[in-house]
Design a protein around this motif. Structure first.
Motif, PDB file in Angstrom:
ATOM      1  N   ASP A 232       0.829  -1.208   0.000  1.00 24.41           N
ATOM      2  CA  ASP A 232       0.000   0.000   0.000  1.00 24.41           C
ATOM      3  C   ASP A 232       0.866   1.261   0.000  1.00 24.41           C
ATOM      4  O   ASP A 232       0.534   2.253  -0.667  1.00 24.41           O
ATOM      5  CB  ASP A 232      -0.933   0.005   1.219  1.00 24.41           C
ATOM      6  CG  ASP A 232      -2.044  -1.034   1.110  1.00 24.41           C
ATOM      7  OD1 ASP A 232      -2.293  -1.505  -0.024  1.00 24.41           O
ATOM      8  OD2 ASP A 232      -2.648  -1.383   2.144  1.00 24.41           O
ATOM      9  N   SER A 233       1.959   1.228   0.733  1.00 21.46           N
ATOM     10  CA  SER A 233       2.866   2.384   0.788  1.00 21.46           C
ATOM     11  C   SER A 233       3.521   2.611  -0.567  1.00 21.46           C
ATOM     12  O   SER A 233       3.697   3.753  -0.997  1.00 21.46           O
ATOM     13  CB  SER A 233       3.933   2.164   1.857  1.00 21.46           C
ATOM     14  OG  SER A 233       3.351   2.073   3.138  1.00 21.46           O
ATOM     15  N   ILE A 234       3.884   1.526  -1.234  1.00 20.05           N
ATOM     16  CA  ILE A 234       4.486   1.624  -2.571  1.00 20.05           C
ATOM     17  C   ILE A 234       3.467   2.218  -3.546  1.00 20.05           C
ATOM     18  O   ILE A 234       3.778   3.146  -4.299  1.00 20.05           O
ATOM     19  CB  ILE A 234       4.977   0.238  -3.051  1.00 20.05           C
ATOM     20  CG1 ILE A 234       6.106  -0.258  -2.154  1.00 20.05           C
ATOM     21  CG2 ILE A 234       5.420   0.297  -4.512  1.00 20.05           C
ATOM     22  CD1 ILE A 234       6.474  -1.716  -2.358  1.00 20.05           C
ATOM     23  N   ALA A 235       2.244   1.714  -3.502  1.00 20.44           N
ATOM     24  CA  ALA A 235       1.190   2.196  -4.404  1.00 20.44           C
ATOM     25  C   ALA A 235       0.864   3.663  -4.132  1.00 20.44           C
ATOM     26  O   ALA A 235       0.542   4.419  -5.058  1.00 20.44           O
ATOM     27  CB  ALA A 235      -0.064   1.334  -4.250  1.00 20.44           C
ATOM     28  N   ALA A 236       0.960   4.083  -2.860  1.00 15.61           N
ATOM     29  CA  ALA A 236       0.657   5.466  -2.493  1.00 15.61           C
ATOM     30  C   ALA A 236       1.633   6.452  -3.136  1.00 15.61           C
ATOM     31  O   ALA A 236       1.326   7.640  -3.262  1.00 15.61           O
ATOM     32  CB  ALA A 236       0.679   5.624  -0.973  1.00 15.61           C
ATOM     33  N   GLU A 237       2.792   5.961  -3.546  1.00 14.62           N
ATOM     34  CA  GLU A 237       3.783   6.811  -4.217  1.00 14.62           C
ATOM     35  C   GLU A 237       3.684   6.708  -5.737  1.00 14.62           C
ATOM     36  O   GLU A 237       4.604   7.091  -6.465  1.00 14.62           O
ATOM     37  CB  GLU A 237       5.198   6.451  -3.742  1.00 14.62           C
ATOM     38  CG  GLU A 237       5.444   6.742  -2.276  1.00 14.62           C
ATOM     39  CD  GLU A 237       5.171   8.194  -1.903  1.00 14.62           C
ATOM     40  OE1 GLU A 237       5.420   9.086  -2.746  1.00 14.62           O
ATOM     41  OE2 GLU A 237       4.708   8.434  -0.765  1.00 14.62           O
ATOM     42  N   ALA A 251      13.336   8.971 -10.040  1.00 16.29           N
ATOM     43  CA  ALA A 251      12.325   9.751  -9.321  1.00 16.29           C
ATOM     44  C   ALA A 251      11.456   8.847  -8.455  1.00 16.29           C
ATOM     45  O   ALA A 251      11.102   9.194  -7.320  1.00 16.29           O
ATOM     46  CB  ALA A 251      11.470  10.527 -10.315  1.00 16.29           C
ATOM     47  N   GLY A 252      11.122   7.660  -8.978  1.00 14.26           N
ATOM     48  CA  GLY A 252      10.309   6.713  -8.222  1.00 14.26           C
ATOM     49  C   GLY A 252      11.012   6.219  -6.976  1.00 14.26           C
ATOM     50  O   GLY A 252      10.407   6.125  -5.892  1.00 14.26           O
ATOM     51  N   PHE A 253      12.287   5.902  -7.110  1.00 16.60           N
ATOM     52  CA  PHE A 253      13.044   5.436  -5.941  1.00 16.60           C
ATOM     53  C   PHE A 253      13.186   6.546  -4.898  1.00 16.60           C
ATOM     54  O   PHE A 253      13.141   6.276  -3.685  1.00 16.60           O
ATOM     55  CB  PHE A 253      14.423   4.928  -6.371  1.00 16.60           C
ATOM     56  CG  PHE A 253      14.407   3.513  -6.874  1.00 16.60           C
ATOM     57  CD1 PHE A 253      14.091   2.455  -6.034  1.00 16.60           C
ATOM     58  CD2 PHE A 253      14.701   3.233  -8.205  1.00 16.60           C
ATOM     59  CE1 PHE A 253      14.062   1.144  -6.498  1.00 16.60           C
ATOM     60  CE2 PHE A 253      14.671   1.925  -8.683  1.00 16.60           C
ATOM     61  CZ  PHE A 253      14.348   0.876  -7.825  1.00 16.60           C
ATOM     62  N   VAL A 254      13.350   7.781  -5.350  1.00 18.98           N
ATOM     63  CA  VAL A 254      13.451   8.898  -4.397  1.00 18.98           C
ATOM     64  C   VAL A 254      12.126   9.063  -3.644  1.00 18.98           C
ATOM     65  O   VAL A 254      12.120   9.284  -2.422  1.00 18.98           O
ATOM     66  CB  VAL A 254      13.860  10.202  -5.114  1.00 18.98           C
ATOM     67  CG1 VAL A 254      13.737  11.390  -4.162  1.00 18.98           C
ATOM     68  CG2 VAL A 254      15.294  10.102  -5.636  1.00 18.98           C
ATOM     69  N   ARG A 255      10.994   8.926  -4.338  1.00 17.50           N
ATOM     70  CA  ARG A 255       9.697   9.026  -3.655  1.00 17.50           C
ATOM     71  C   ARG A 255       9.554   7.935  -2.581  1.00 17.50           C
ATOM     72  O   ARG A 255       9.085   8.201  -1.470  1.00 17.50           O
ATOM     73  CB  ARG A 255       8.541   8.907  -4.662  1.00 17.50           C
ATOM     74  CG  ARG A 255       8.423  10.088  -5.605  1.00 17.50           C
ATOM     75  CD  ARG A 255       7.033  10.182  -6.242  1.00 17.50           C
ATOM     76  NE  ARG A 255       6.624   8.976  -6.947  1.00 17.50           N
ATOM     77  CZ  ARG A 255       6.944   8.688  -8.212  1.00 17.50           C
ATOM     78  NH1 ARG A 255       7.734   9.520  -8.911  1.00 17.50           N
ATOM     79  NH2 ARG A 255       6.501   7.585  -8.787  1.00 17.50           N
ATOM     80  N   ALA A 257      12.018   6.408  -1.019  1.00 15.77           N
ATOM     81  CA  ALA A 257      12.955   6.702   0.068  1.00 15.77           C
ATOM     82  C   ALA A 257      12.427   7.826   0.953  1.00 15.77           C
ATOM     83  O   ALA A 257      12.571   7.779   2.190  1.00 15.77           O
ATOM     84  CB  ALA A 257      14.317   7.084  -0.517  1.00 15.77           C
ATOM     85  N   ASN A 258      11.840   8.842   0.332  1.00 20.72           N
ATOM     86  CA  ASN A 258      11.295   9.949   1.119  1.00 20.72           C
ATOM     87  C   ASN A 258      10.119   9.490   1.984  1.00 20.72           C
ATOM     88  O   ASN A 258       9.953   9.940   3.118  1.00 20.72           O
ATOM     89  CB  ASN A 258      10.870  11.098   0.208  1.00 20.72           C
ATOM     90  CG  ASN A 258      12.062  11.852  -0.359  1.00 20.72           C
ATOM     91  OD1 ASN A 258      13.201  11.659   0.076  1.00 20.72           O
ATOM     92  ND2 ASN A 258      11.825  12.708  -1.340  1.00 20.72           N
ATOM     93  N   ARG A 259       9.312   8.580   1.443  1.00 20.22           N
ATOM     94  CA  ARG A 259       8.207   8.034   2.246  1.00 20.22           C
ATOM     95  C   ARG A 259       8.749   7.257   3.447  1.00 20.22           C
ATOM     96  O   ARG A 259       8.244   7.383   4.566  1.00 20.22           O
ATOM     97  CB  ARG A 259       7.321   7.126   1.387  1.00 20.22           C
ATOM     98  CG  ARG A 259       6.111   6.607   2.162  1.00 20.22           C
ATOM     99  CD  ARG A 259       5.184   5.769   1.306  1.00 20.22           C
ATOM    100  NE  ARG A 259       3.961   5.487   2.045  1.00 20.22           N
ATOM    101  CZ  ARG A 259       2.887   6.268   2.050  1.00 20.22           C
ATOM    102  NH1 ARG A 259       2.879   7.393   1.359  1.00 20.22           N
ATOM    103  NH2 ARG A 259       1.811   5.932   2.748  1.00 20.22           N
ATOM    104  N   LEU A 260       9.793   6.459   3.194  1.00 16.81           N
ATOM    105  CA  LEU A 260      10.396   5.677   4.272  1.00 16.81           C
ATOM    106  C   LEU A 260      10.998   6.598   5.337  1.00 16.81           C
ATOM    107  O   LEU A 260      10.883   6.324   6.540  1.00 16.81           O
ATOM    108  CB  LEU A 260      11.463   4.743   3.693  1.00 16.81           C
ATOM    109  CG  LEU A 260      12.092   3.741   4.660  1.00 16.81           C
ATOM    110  CD1 LEU A 260      11.034   2.810   5.252  1.00 16.81           C
ATOM    111  CD2 LEU A 260      13.168   2.928   3.955  1.00 16.81           C
TER     112      LEU A 260
END
Length: 271
Positions: A232-237, A251-255, A257-260
């Motif tokens: 769910d956290s992955i999908a939220a990004e 950009a996806g990996f940065v999103r 990482a920022n969520r984490l």
């Protein structure tokens, strides 16, 4: 040391000396050094590239580990006012100590066995670097320049592209060196971003996410990132959890990482 005796390349230093004049000239044209600039050459060897860099009038510092090469370099270039030799290991060298107001342009025919750790050592000091031109194993350059969805795309390229614009300039065959390596080489240009296109809240967290993702690159994000983020956290990004890591851009990996990083602060998640 007998100066008349040719220096033999040392396997423990990963030495392959460039001798092809056409390749050397092409490298000089790619770097285009100019009077008034400050260049640093890593592992100058016997000075094949060094000579042309100095001829431009640029100030040149060279860093060489092999003590047998020090007298050769000093005999060739020691009399020139724009030449300085630093005897030591580039992996431990403080490049920022050479920089004043002017940024450094870094050049090197890098030994294959230290190329990756050395690039990361330099990226930590990228604030003082204008650009870098390196001769590397061709496969390494392909990994540095690769985009998502390609077989060479992975952790190395993502982390270097986070810090730099990467350009694969041209390839160099084994015959340009003595002794000839068993693999093709290539020249790459790395230009540190003036402003990060996708800034991470915590670069260490980005490194961790990318490392976890590519530990098992054939598995999906849902599986590889399970210890860090749920589906769910992955999908939220904005990312499909069933994607493989090689399908996700920087950009996806940065999103992720920022969520984490936010999660670690707010709910005591992974730190």
């Amino acid at each position: 040391m007998n100066q008349s005796a040719p220096h033999r390349a040392r396997k423990r230093f990963g030495q392959n000396f460039l001798h092809d004049a056409g390749v050397i000239n092409r490298i000089h044209r790619a770097i285009a050094p100019r009077d008034g600039q400050h260049l640093v050459e890593i592992g100058p060897g016997q000075g094949a590239i060094t000579e042309g860099l100095l001829a431009s009038g640029a100030r040149l510092d060279v860093v060489e580990l092999d003590h047998d090469l020090h007298p050769i370099l000093l005999a060739k270039f020691g009399h020139l006012p724009n030449f300085s030799l630093h005897k030591g290991d580039a992996l431990k060298f403080d490049f920022s100590s050479l920089a004043g107001e002017q940024k450094l342009r870094i050049v090197g025919n890098l030994p294959y066995n230290i190329s990756t750790p050395l690039m990361f050592h330099l990226l930590k000091q990228s604030a003082c670097v204008e650009d870098m031109h390196f001769m590397l194993q061709k496969e390494v350059v392909q990994r540095l320049a690769a985009g998502p969805g390609t077989s060479h795309y992975g952790r190395l390229g993502i982390m270097v592209q986070y810090h730099c614009h990467v350009e694969h300039l041209f390839d160099v065959g084994p015959g340009a060196f003595s002794p000839a390596p068993k693999v093709d080489s290539a020249i790459v240009r790395l230009v540190p971003h003036g402003e990060l296109p996708y800034p991470a809240d915590d670069p260490g967290m980005l490194e961790r996410v990318v490392r976890e993702a590519f530990n098992q690159r054939r598995k999906t994000l849902r599986n590889t990132l399970k210890p860090l983020l749920d589906a769910d956290s992955i999908a939220a990004e904005g990312l499909d959890p069933t994607l493989r890591p090689e399908q996700v851009d920087l950009a996806g990996f940065v999103r992720l990482a920022n969520r984490l990083a936010r999660q670690a602060k707010t709910d005591g998640g992974p730190a």
